[in-house]
Each structure stands twice: as structure tokens, then as C-alpha cells.
Write a protein that holds these residues in place. Structure first.
Motif, PDB file in Angstrom:
ATOM      1  N   GLN A 412      34.212 -72.317  79.586  1.00 19.05           N
ATOM      2  CA  GLN A 412      35.012 -71.537  80.650  1.00 19.05           C
ATOM      3  C   GLN A 412      35.223 -72.704  81.405  1.00 19.05           C
ATOM      4  OE1 GLN A 412      33.211 -68.098  82.078  1.00 19.05           O
ATOM      5  NE2 GLN A 412      35.089 -66.971  81.905  1.00 19.05           N
ATOM      6  N   GLN A 413      36.637 -72.856  81.839  1.00 19.02           N
ATOM      7  CA  GLN A 413      36.972 -73.595  82.919  1.00 19.02           C
ATOM      8  C   GLN A 413      38.223 -72.930  83.589  1.00 19.02           C
ATOM      9  OE1 GLN A 413      37.891 -77.404  80.911  1.00 19.02           O
ATOM     10  NE2 GLN A 413      35.869 -78.062  80.794  1.00 19.02           N
ATOM     11  N   GLN A 414      38.241 -73.098  84.753  1.00 17.61           N
ATOM     12  CA  GLN A 414      39.322 -72.344  85.627  1.00 17.61           C
ATOM     13  C   GLN A 414      39.526 -71.101  85.003  1.00 17.61           C
ATOM     14  OE1 GLN A 414      40.063 -74.149  88.160  1.00 17.61           O
ATOM     15  NE2 GLN A 414      38.867 -76.201  87.481  1.00 17.61           N
ATOM     16  N   GLY A 415      38.628 -70.199  84.844  1.00 14.75           N
ATOM     17  CA  GLY A 415      38.951 -68.732  84.392  1.00 14.75           C
ATOM     18  C   GLY A 415      39.551 -68.682  83.136  1.00 14.75           C
ATOM     19  N   ARG A 416      39.499 -69.920  82.286  1.00 13.66           N
ATOM     20  CA  ARG A 416      40.094 -69.890  80.805  1.00 13.66           C
ATOM     21  C   ARG A 416      38.936 -70.356  79.861  1.00 13.66           C
ATOM     22  NH1 ARG A 416      45.419 -73.468  80.330  1.00 13.66           N
ATOM     23  NH2 ARG A 416      44.985 -72.721  78.357  1.00 13.66           N
ATOM     24  N   LEU A 417      39.021 -69.838  78.725  1.00 13.38           N
ATOM     25  CA  LEU A 417      38.384 -70.490  77.482  1.00 13.38           C
ATOM     26  C   LEU A 417      38.865 -71.327  76.687  1.00 13.38           C
ATOM     27  CD1 LEU A 417      35.331 -69.421  76.501  1.00 13.38           C
ATOM     28  CD2 LEU A 417      36.473 -68.169  74.675  1.00 13.38           C
ATOM     29  N   VAL A 418      38.524 -72.788  76.916  1.00 13.97           N
ATOM     30  CA  VAL A 418      39.178 -73.745  76.228  1.00 13.97           C
ATOM     31  C   VAL A 418      37.963 -74.475  75.204  1.00 13.97           C
ATOM     32  CG1 VAL A 418      40.595 -74.191  78.257  1.00 13.97           C
ATOM     33  CG2 VAL A 418      38.282 -75.134  78.168  1.00 13.97           C
ATOM     34  N   VAL A 419      38.648 -75.222  74.342  1.00 14.20           N
ATOM     35  CA  VAL A 419      37.759 -76.062  73.296  1.00 14.20           C
ATOM     36  C   VAL A 419      37.278 -77.396  74.007  1.00 14.20           C
ATOM     37  CG1 VAL A 419      37.715 -77.377  71.129  1.00 14.20           C
ATOM     38  CG2 VAL A 419      39.049 -75.119  71.347  1.00 14.20           C
ATOM     39  N   LYS A 420      36.121 -77.170  74.406  1.00 14.99           N
ATOM     40  CA  LYS A 420      35.499 -78.412  75.127  1.00 14.99           C
ATOM     41  C   LYS A 420      34.959 -79.532  74.121  1.00 14.99           C
ATOM     42  CE  LYS A 420      33.404 -80.274  78.879  1.00 14.99           C
ATOM     43  NZ  LYS A 420      34.091 -80.748  79.954  1.00 14.99           N
ATOM     44  N   HIS A 421      34.296 -79.259  73.006  1.00 10.05           N
ATOM     45  CA  HIS A 421      33.990 -80.410  72.231  1.00 10.05           C
ATOM     46  C   HIS A 421      34.240 -79.771  70.631  1.00 10.05           C
ATOM     47  CE1 HIS A 421      31.694 -82.755  74.741  1.00 10.05           C
ATOM     48  NE2 HIS A 421      31.299 -81.793  75.120  1.00 10.05           N
ATOM     49  N   VAL A 422      34.641 -81.116  69.870  1.00 12.49           N
ATOM     50  CA  VAL A 422      34.858 -80.630  68.314  1.00 12.49           C
ATOM     51  C   VAL A 422      33.815 -81.465  67.582  1.00 12.49           C
ATOM     52  CG1 VAL A 422      36.496 -80.983  66.574  1.00 12.49           C
ATOM     53  CG2 VAL A 422      37.099 -80.176  68.549  1.00 12.49           C
ATOM     54  N   TYR A 423      33.053 -81.110  66.837  1.00 12.45           N
ATOM     55  CA  TYR A 423      32.036 -81.942  66.173  1.00 12.45           C
ATOM     56  C   TYR A 423      32.151 -81.682  64.698  1.00 12.45           C
ATOM     57  CZ  TYR A 423      29.319 -81.613  70.555  1.00 12.45           C
ATOM     58  OH  TYR A 423      28.783 -81.764  71.643  1.00 12.45           O
ATOM     59  N   ASN A 424      32.257 -82.857  63.961  1.00  8.55           N
ATOM     60  CA  ASN A 424      32.491 -82.886  62.376  1.00  8.55           C
ATOM     61  C   ASN A 424      31.306 -83.266  61.758  1.00  8.55           C
ATOM     62  OD1 ASN A 424      35.265 -82.341  62.746  1.00  8.55           O
ATOM     63  ND2 ASN A 424      35.690 -84.179  63.567  1.00  8.55           N
ATOM     64  N   PHE A 425      30.905 -82.790  60.621  1.00  7.82           N
ATOM     65  CA  PHE A 425      29.813 -82.762  59.796  1.00  7.82           C
ATOM     66  C   PHE A 425      29.845 -82.290  58.513  1.00  7.82           C
ATOM     67  CE2 PHE A 425      29.209 -79.069  62.217  1.00  7.82           C
ATOM     68  CZ  PHE A 425      28.559 -78.087  61.228  1.00  7.82           C
ATOM     69  N   HIS A 426      29.016 -82.960  57.595  1.00  4.56           N
ATOM     70  CA  HIS A 426      29.102 -82.509  56.048  1.00  4.56           C
ATOM     71  C   HIS A 426      28.083 -81.244  55.840  1.00  4.56           C
ATOM     72  CE1 HIS A 426      32.027 -85.229  54.683  1.00  4.56           C
ATOM     73  NE2 HIS A 426      31.338 -86.256  55.508  1.00  4.56           N
ATOM     74  N   GLN A 427      27.061 -81.335  56.682  1.00  6.99           N
ATOM     75  CA  GLN A 427      26.069 -80.100  56.378  1.00  6.99           C
ATOM     76  C   GLN A 427      25.179 -79.679  57.603  1.00  6.99           C
ATOM     77  OE1 GLN A 427      23.226 -80.453  53.025  1.00  6.99           O
ATOM     78  NE2 GLN A 427      21.413 -79.343  54.175  1.00  6.99           N
ATOM     79  N   SER A 428      24.999 -80.819  58.437  1.00  5.74           N
ATOM     80  CA  SER A 428      24.207 -80.278  59.713  1.00  5.74           C
ATOM     81  C   SER A 428      24.764 -81.081  60.984  1.00  5.74           C
ATOM     82  CB  SER A 428      22.639 -80.543  59.444  1.00  5.74           C
ATOM     83  OG  SER A 428      22.061 -80.318  60.870  1.00  5.74           O
ATOM     84  N   THR A 429      24.817 -80.550  61.968  1.00  8.15           N
ATOM     85  CA  THR A 429      25.071 -81.277  63.057  1.00  8.15           C
ATOM     86  C   THR A 429      24.089 -82.240  63.574  1.00  8.15           C
ATOM     87  OG1 THR A 429      24.179 -79.306  64.504  1.00  8.15           O
ATOM     88  CG2 THR A 429      26.686 -79.391  64.236  1.00  8.15           C
ATOM     89  N   GLU A 430      23.018 -82.433  62.674  1.00  9.78           N
ATOM     90  CA  GLU A 430      22.027 -83.633  63.097  1.00  9.78           C
ATOM     91  C   GLU A 430      22.520 -84.728  62.819  1.00  9.78           C
ATOM     92  OE1 GLU A 430      17.671 -84.862  60.910  1.00  9.78           O
ATOM     93  OE2 GLU A 430      18.785 -82.942  60.440  1.00  9.78           O
TER      94      GLU A 430
END
Length: 472
Positions: A412-430
Motif C-alpha cells: 500500500q503506497q500513497q493510498g493505492r495497492l501496487v505491485v511491489k515485488h515479483v518473485y519467479n520460481f519453479h516450486q518454492s520461493t526458497e
């Protein structure tokens, strides 16, 4: 060269204190107490500027057409101390008046710029950020330059009548501010769906347009949404034929279902005008939808971005996941996606199980065991969040298809919901190692929490391995 007056010594001490070089939180070497009044110093410096006491230089700020002139009484020591450009300029002057040529937008905020040199603080609006950054860059006031870059990167989501991110990107590209350039481009790509609906989209340059169209990490509802926005951009801007053709060829038509392709061919005036330039792409897209991808790969070399999905928000490719109170217990959810973008796979669904763990321990932090099998004591204060996404059905059904999972993390930035991070993986964010590493979900005021909940969107991107051999 004008000789400095006694007041310059006072100015020097004030400037050093205002710049924070005399630390108020450091105890004297004799172990005594400290009395600190930095605000008083700032107020006196501001008064010095406003009242022009002891001024020894006059700054005459002129615009190119000389339709606006500003005259500022200043002090050469302060200017020289803060700016090497002013220092050189004042060293070689032969008059008490220095004429400065500035653009109209920079001239309008020049008094704010000078006040920063005296007081070390500045107030500004969104529309003043670029001219102030220009002045800080021109006069090499690096602290202000960095401060405004930070201000701009922190206010990308703020609403304005015409938008500001695209303009800031173009400016950053012009002056070589890599930090600002990359921040603006990332924001535009990860929040493209909302950008397409704003007045800012129509005004973006053709260079920025092509940069965005070439990215696979665009976040938007569907490829049809992107084509519709591109069509509006072409109608509004009337670019030359080569620019329009290159832009239309960057659309990933194979990611549109056949019914949408048929509709565009019959209803889009832009596509009708430039259809010859994209005919081969439309032909390949229809073939892609009509035959098995594995069968098609036997006869055609189709290793290109045309067949790579972007980060589509459509329910066909993923699901929103709102995690209430994400610091407490493990959470799980299930959702379905289409096996692949080809219509050959349109009726085939894959069920996915997702697990969110707020306190997962990485391998380097897990308990160690001795040769006798006894556990080696390990002190761990807490783990890190992680998400695991696995199919609920046998992987034998996915012949030739590899799935890349993407988790969009909202903030939540400046009262708006924005995409802050994008994570790519194949099975786990590990696999990333830095998943939500800076989120601090235990802090109630964290920008990643909305009413105590974590807002995520999981996207599953199917890639036909027999077709796609390189990463995009």
C-alpha cells in the motif's frame, strides 16, 4: 575577487551544523552533557537568506526569453560550500552580480533550491521534482540530487491528473539517473494494467512503448487488454508506419484465444490497416491454437517471445491470495489454471496446492546433527516467509510443459495497492532466497499489510519446453 566579511566565519559554523557535521547525539570528549539547538540554527540561516544580511553576491536568474527574472541576494561562502559549480563560478567572477540562465520550470523553483543550500531542507510538489532535480544535477548538489531521486521513487504511486512516472522515466534516461530510470520502468511494467487505464498511457514515447512491449514481466489482465491500449495509443499519436508495425509485432497474439483473434481481425481498424505487417504472426498463432504444441514443433521453429506468457491476472492463469494475519500459522489454498495457452489445452485444467509458511528456516539455519546422530544446538530467533506451489495431479499429464510460478506481492503506497515485488520460481520461493526479506510483517504499519493482511497474486506461466529453449 571580493574579500569575505567577518560574517562568513559565522556562516561557516552555521552551515556545518545545519549539514549535520556537528553531531548533536555525540557526547563531548570530557564526558559532559550536550546542549543542541539545530532548529535554531536553521531558522537563523533562513532569516539570513530572507533578510540578505551580509550579502556579497546577487544571483540574477533569467529564462531563455527573458520573460521572467528573479533576483536573489546570497552569500558566496554558502553557495561555494554547497556547490562546486558555484564555487568555480564565484571564483572567476568580476562583478557582484552573477547572471544564471535557467528554463522556465527551473526558474520557478530556484528560490526553493537556494533555500536548501542554506537550510538543508526543502518542500516540494510532484510537478516540482524534475526541475529541482535538474538544478541539483546542474550545480552538483549531490545530497539534494539523491534526496529528490529518493522522493521520486517513493512517490511513483501517487495520483496526479496526467501521471508522472513516464515523464520521470524519460527525464532519468536523459540525465543518466540509473536508479530513477530503473525504478520508473519497473513500476510501469509491474502496474501496467492500472497505467493503461490512466491518462499517462496515451502520452508515453514510442521508445518507452517498445521497451515495455518487449518485457515478459508485464502485469496486466490479458494480452487483449494490452492490444486494446496499443490500438488507442496508435490512433491518438499517429506514429510513422515503421513504429506502428514494430509495436504491433511486439504483441503476443498466441496468448489470445482464437475467438479474440477473429474479433480483432474483423473489428480493429488499426489491425486492418497494418494487417500485412503482422499476417505471419496471426497465421502462426492460429496454427499454435489448432494443433498440439508438440506436433507443431516438429515442423516449425517457433522459439520466440510470441509463445511466452506475461504475468496475466486473469483467473485462467492464477488466483489472488489474501493471507490474514500472515505472521501466525501456515496457510494453504488451492486453485486451477489452464494447462497451457494453446487452445489444444483449453479444456485441460491443473489443480495447484499452495502453502504459505511465515517461519520457514533456510538450510543454513536448520539444526545440525553430529556423527552420533545427536542434534547440534542451533539458536534461531525466527524463520523467513516462504511459499510452496505443487500440482495436485500427476506430472505425467504435463508432457512437454514446464511451469514457472510467479508471486506478485502487493504493497500500500500513497493510498493505492501496487505491485511491489515479483518473485519467479519453479516450486518454492526458497529458490529466491530473498522472498519478503524486507517486508517486516510483524510491524503493524508495514506497507505490505492492508488491515493486517498480506495481498498476493499467484500466476502460473506454462512454457512449452519443446518450443521455448531460451529464457525471456
Amino acid at each position: 575577487m571580493v574579500k569575505p566579511s567577518p560574517i562568513h566565519g559565522v556562516l561557516f559554523l552555521m552551515e556545518v551544523a545545519a549539514a549535520g557535521l556537528l553531531k548533536a547525539d555525540v557526547s563531548p570528549p570530557d564526558g559532559g552533557d550536550t546542549i543542541s539547538h539545530p532548529l535554531t540554527l536553521v531558522q537563523r540561516l533562513e532569516a539570513l537568506l530572507l533578510q540578505a544580511n551580509g550579502s556579497d553576491v546577487t544571483l540574477r536568474v533569467e529564462t531563455p526569453n527573458a520573460d521572467e527574472v528573479k533576483v536573489i541576494q546570497a552569500h558566496s561562502l554558502v553557495l561555494s560550500l554547497q556547490s562546486p559549480v558555484f564555487q568555480e563560478m564565484l571564483r572567476s567572477r568580476n562583478s557582484s552580480t552573477v547572471v544564471l540562465g535557467e528554463s522556465s520550470d527551473c526558474a520557478a523553483v530556484f528560490d526553493k533550491f537556494i533555500r536548501y543550500l542554506y537550510c538543508g531542507e526543502i518542500s516540494l510538489r510532484l510537478d516540482q521534482a524534475t526541475p529541482l532535480h535538474k538544478l541539483a544535477t546542474k550545480y552538483q548538489v549531490l545530497s539534494l540530487q539523491r534526496g529528490i531521486t529518493h522522493y521520486m521513487t517513493q512517490n511513483l504511486a501517487r495520483d496526479s491528473p496526467s501521471g508522472q512516472v513516464a515523464g520521470w522515466y524519460e527525464y532519468a534516461l536523459q540525465v543518466g539517473d540509473i536508479t530513477l530510470r530503473d525504478s520508473c520502468l519497473q513500476f510501469l511494467a509491474w502496474n501496467l494494467s492500472s497505467v493503461l487505464q490512466s491518462g499517462e498511457w496515451i502520452s508515453i514515447s514510442s521508445e518507452l512503448l517498445m521497451t515495455l512491449l518487449g518485457r515478459s514481466d508485464l502485469v496486466l489482465h490479458s494480452e487483449v487488454e494490452l492490444f486494446t491500449a496499443l490500438e488507442a495509443w496508435i490512433v491518438q499519436n499517429e506514429p510513422d508506419s515503421l513504429t506502428a508495425e514494430n509495436a504491433l509485432r511486439a504483441v503476443r497474439y498466441a496468448m489470445m484465444p482464437p475467438r479474440e483473434l477473429f474479433r480483432l481481425q474483423t473489428q480493429s481498424t488499426v489491425l486492418a490497416r497494418y494487417q500485412e505487417s503482422v499476417r505471419d504472426l496471426l497465421y502462426m498463432s492460429f496454427q499454435f491454437h489448432s494443433a498440439s504444441p508438440l506436433q507443431m514443433a516438429k515442423y516449425f521453429d517457433v522459439n520466440c517471445s510470441l509463445f511466452v506468457p506475461r504475468n496475466y491476472l486473469s483467473s485462467v492463469w492464477g488466483s489472488q491470495w489474501i493471507i490474514n494475519n500472515p505472521t501466525r500459522d501456515d496457510r494453504s489454498t488451492s486453485f486451477q489454471t489452464q494447462l497451457g495457452p494453446s487452445s489444444h489445452d483449453a479444456s485441460r485444467r491443473v489443480t495447484w496446492n499452495a502453502l504459505f509458511s511465515p517461519r520457514w528456516l533456510p538450510l543454513s539455519m536448520r539444526p545440525m546433527y553430529t556423527e552420533t546422530g545427536a542434534m547440534q544446538p542451533t539458536r534461531v530467533d525466527g524463520g523467513r516467509p516462504r511459499i510452496i506451489i505443487t500440482p495436485a495431479t500427476s506430472s505425467a499429464d504435463f508432457a512437454g510443459v514446464n511451469f514457472q510460478k510467479t508471486v506478485l506481492v502487493m504493497a500500500q503506497q500513497q493510498g493505492r495497492l501496487v505491485v511491489k515485488h515479483v518473485y519467479n520460481f519453479h516450486q518454492s520461493t526458497e529458490e529466491n532466497g530473498d522472498f519478503l526479506s524486507d517486508a517486516n510483517l510483524y510491524r503493524r504499519t508495514s506497507e505490505y499489510l492492508v488491515d493486517g493482511s498480506l495481498f498476493l497474486h499467484v500466476v502460473v506461466k506454462p512454457l512449452y519446453q519443446s518450443l521455448i529453449t531460451t529464457k525471456n
